[in-house]
Design a protein around this motif. Structure first.
Motif, PDB file in Angstrom:
ATOM      1  N   LYS A   1     -12.066 -74.888  12.585  1.00  0.00           N
ATOM      2  CA  LYS A   1     -10.708 -74.786  12.157  1.00  0.00           C
ATOM      3  C   LYS A   1     -10.045 -73.662  11.137  1.00  0.00           C
ATOM      4  CE  LYS A   1     -10.120 -80.250  11.479  1.00  0.00           C
ATOM      5  NZ  LYS A   1      -9.079 -81.271  10.692  1.00  0.00           N
ATOM      6  N   VAL A   2      -9.135 -73.190  11.387  1.00  0.00           N
ATOM      7  CA  VAL A   2      -8.590 -71.752  10.419  1.00  0.00           C
ATOM      8  C   VAL A   2      -7.660 -72.482   9.134  1.00  0.00           C
ATOM      9  CG1 VAL A   2      -7.170 -70.600  10.436  1.00  0.00           C
ATOM     10  CG2 VAL A   2      -7.791 -71.275  12.584  1.00  0.00           C
ATOM     11  N   THR A   3      -8.531 -72.214   7.611  1.00  0.00           N
ATOM     12  CA  THR A   3      -7.780 -71.877   6.359  1.00  0.00           C
ATOM     13  C   THR A   3      -7.187 -71.049   5.885  1.00  0.00           C
ATOM     14  OG1 THR A   3     -10.641 -73.616   6.743  1.00  0.00           O
ATOM     15  CG2 THR A   3      -9.015 -73.004   4.703  1.00  0.00           C
ATOM     16  N   LEU A   4      -6.275 -71.584   5.474  1.00  0.00           N
ATOM     17  CA  LEU A   4      -5.180 -70.394   4.831  1.00  0.00           C
ATOM     18  C   LEU A   4      -5.038 -70.657   3.651  1.00  0.00           C
ATOM     19  CD1 LEU A   4      -2.561 -70.533   7.832  1.00  0.00           C
ATOM     20  CD2 LEU A   4      -4.385 -68.810   7.455  1.00  0.00           C
ATOM     21  N   PRO A   5      -4.912 -69.658   2.675  1.00  0.00           N
ATOM     22  CA  PRO A   5      -4.852 -69.816   1.199  1.00  0.00           C
ATOM     23  C   PRO A   5      -3.557 -70.827   0.867  1.00  0.00           C
ATOM     24  CG  PRO A   5      -4.927 -68.064   1.366  1.00  0.00           C
ATOM     25  CD  PRO A   5      -5.216 -68.561   3.047  1.00  0.00           C
ATOM     26  N   LYS A   6      -2.714 -72.124   0.426  1.00  0.00           N
ATOM     27  CA  LYS A   6      -1.986 -72.504  -0.433  1.00  0.00           C
ATOM     28  C   LYS A   6      -1.784 -71.327  -1.613  1.00  0.00           C
ATOM     29  CE  LYS A   6      -2.636 -77.348  -0.042  1.00  0.00           C
ATOM     30  NZ  LYS A   6      -3.225 -78.129  -0.548  1.00  0.00           N
ATOM     31  N   LYS A   7      -2.256 -70.528  -1.808  1.00  0.00           N
ATOM     32  CA  LYS A   7      -1.620 -69.648  -2.464  1.00  0.00           C
ATOM     33  C   LYS A   7      -1.927 -68.283  -2.129  1.00  0.00           C
ATOM     34  CE  LYS A   7      -0.731 -72.160  -6.881  1.00  0.00           C
ATOM     35  NZ  LYS A   7      -0.379 -72.412  -7.245  1.00  0.00           N
ATOM     36  N   GLN A   8      -0.697 -67.138  -1.445  1.00  0.00           N
ATOM     37  CA  GLN A   8      -1.285 -66.268  -0.749  1.00  0.00           C
ATOM     38  C   GLN A   8       0.203 -65.381  -1.154  1.00  0.00           C
ATOM     39  OE1 GLN A   8      -2.318 -67.110   2.700  1.00  0.00           O
ATOM     40  NE2 GLN A   8      -0.083 -67.747   3.279  1.00  0.00           N
ATOM     41  N   ALA A   9      -0.657 -63.757  -1.255  1.00  0.00           N
ATOM     42  CA  ALA A   9       0.662 -62.685  -1.702  1.00  0.00           C
ATOM     43  C   ALA A   9       1.838 -62.765  -0.439  1.00  0.00           C
ATOM     44  CB  ALA A   9       0.010 -61.516  -1.496  1.00  0.00           C
ATOM     45  N   ARG A  10       1.061 -62.847   0.871  1.00  0.00           N
ATOM     46  CA  ARG A  10       2.554 -63.339   2.217  1.00  0.00           C
ATOM     47  C   ARG A  10       1.944 -64.296   2.685  1.00  0.00           C
ATOM     48  NH1 ARG A  10       1.593 -61.895   7.701  1.00  0.00           N
ATOM     49  NH2 ARG A  10      -1.270 -61.871   7.498  1.00  0.00           N
ATOM     50  N   LYS A  11       3.249 -64.750   2.617  1.00  0.00           N
ATOM     51  CA  LYS A  11       3.216 -65.667   3.217  1.00  0.00           C
ATOM     52  C   LYS A  11       3.461 -66.142   4.516  1.00  0.00           C
ATOM     53  CE  LYS A  11       4.443 -70.136   3.660  1.00  0.00           C
ATOM     54  NZ  LYS A  11       3.471 -71.356   3.478  1.00  0.00           N
ATOM     55  N   VAL A  12       2.135 -66.705   5.280  1.00  0.00           N
ATOM     56  CA  VAL A  12       2.280 -66.828   6.447  1.00  0.00           C
ATOM     57  C   VAL A  12       2.873 -67.831   7.360  1.00  0.00           C
ATOM     58  CG1 VAL A  12       1.046 -64.753   6.921  1.00  0.00           C
ATOM     59  CG2 VAL A  12      -0.087 -67.666   7.123  1.00  0.00           C
ATOM     60  N   ALA A  13       3.840 -67.754   8.711  1.00  0.00           N
ATOM     61  CA  ALA A  13       3.772 -69.991   9.555  1.00  0.00           C
ATOM     62  C   ALA A  13       2.949 -70.537  10.113  1.00  0.00           C
ATOM     63  CB  ALA A  13       4.751 -69.494   9.368  1.00  0.00           C
ATOM     64  N   VAL A  14       2.856 -71.232  10.272  1.00  0.00           N
ATOM     65  CA  VAL A  14       2.399 -72.214  11.432  1.00  0.00           C
ATOM     66  C   VAL A  14       3.273 -72.637  12.113  1.00  0.00           C
ATOM     67  CG1 VAL A  14       0.827 -73.530  11.900  1.00  0.00           C
ATOM     68  CG2 VAL A  14      -0.179 -72.453  10.091  1.00  0.00           C
ATOM     69  N   ILE A  15       3.523 -72.641  13.256  1.00  0.00           N
ATOM     70  CA  ILE A  15       4.145 -73.347  14.418  1.00  0.00           C
ATOM     71  C   ILE A  15       4.043 -74.346  14.864  1.00  0.00           C
ATOM     72  CG2 ILE A  15       6.360 -72.217  15.917  1.00  0.00           C
ATOM     73  CD1 ILE A  15       4.945 -70.191  13.716  1.00  0.00           C
TER      74      ILE A  15
END
Length: 291
Positions: free
Chosen positions: A35-49
């Protein structure tokens, strides 16, 4: 553009698109144990579509796929729209019903009632037998702002749909969805009609890719020049085979974001975010977690 050059342009674009289709089919299934784990709080907001809904889990562009996507941590749900013979905006990827349903023929030649008779689920899996082609109104009602909706407006098999843009905007107004919908298209006339409408809504320009070091890019055909003509768009969305750190940086420097389409392998999704992608479209949004 001369008739001969136009033919060469279209031929080259179709060759590239055909190559991408073959390459995609060779990619294989994602490793669902990873799985890909993304931090909930991060300086750069990235989106999952979620591409065509959670289309790795349910038939693409159906209410079943939308429901599956709503249960994931996707930020956007992406769907495609065409228009029926009687002017109804319907959610389906192809200009014909042949690939995804038990029917045949162009969407533009079938009424909504005829489209609703078709089975849009059993080709994915027999457990989805009886799933129908939804209308955009049904999708808007189901999503209801729980996530953002990325709507791709399509061209018909032979020509553009008369009134598709106005009908789509009308439905967005009726469902008070302007705060959580974004429109995108490969086709400049569609985007231009949206921009000309008396309704402000975010738009994205879809392309296949740009040829490195040359002022040449491909959407549904070969085009020359830069992206200045898309200054009203918030994002230039590119195929993953043409995504690179330098190209993404170039788009950012021109004031655009970019959503990369379409990647299912967790390691590759992670790499695209590391390159600077603002979002990644995937058929398997369930493989992305935020912690």
């Amino acid at each position: 553009m001369s008739e001969r050059f136009s033919w060469i342009s279209g031929s080259l674009a179709q060759t590239v698109l055909s190559f991408l289709i073959v390459a995609l089919s060779a990619c294989g299934a994602p490793d669902t144990s990873e799985k890909v784990t993304l931090p909930k709080k991060q300086a750069r907001k990235v989106a999952v579509i979620a591409h065509r809904g959670a289309s790795g889990l349910a038939p693409e562009n159906t209410l079943a796929a939308i429901r599956k996507a709503l249960d994931t941590e996707a930020d956007f749900i992406e769907v495609d729209v065409h228009q029926s013979k009687d002017g109804q905006v319907v959610v389906i990827h192809d200009a014909t019903v042949d690939r995804t349903t038990n029917g045949t023929g162009a969407v533009a030649n079938l009424t909504l009632a005829q489209l609703k008779e078709l089975d849009a689920g059993s080709k994915h899996d027999s457990s989805f037998t009886g799933e129908r082609i939804p209308t955009l109104a049904q999708v808007l009602k189901l999503v209801k702002g729980k996530k953002k909706l990325l709507i791709e407006l399509k061209k018909g098999e032979d020509d553009y749909y008369q009134g598709l843009e106005d009908n789509t905007l009308r439905l967005i107004r009726e469902h008070r969805a302007d705060d959580w919908t974004v429109l995108q298209s490969f086709h400049d006339p569609i985007l231009e009609r949206i921009w000309a409408a008396d309704f402000v809504i975010p738009t994205h320009k879809l392309i296949v890719g740009k040829i490195p070091f040359l002022p040449v890019y491909i959407d549904h055909e070969l085009k020359f020049g830069g992206f200045d003509r898309y200054s009203k768009a918030a994002s230039i969305n590119v195929h993953r085979y043409f995504a690179s750190k330098s190209f993404i940086r170039s788009l950012h420097n021109q004031g655009f974001k970019t959503f990369i389409w379409t990647e299912d392998k967790p390691q590759n999704i992670r790499e695209l975010y590391d390159m600077g992608a603002d979002g990644v479209m995937t058929n398997h949004p369930e493989l992305v977690e935020r912690r």
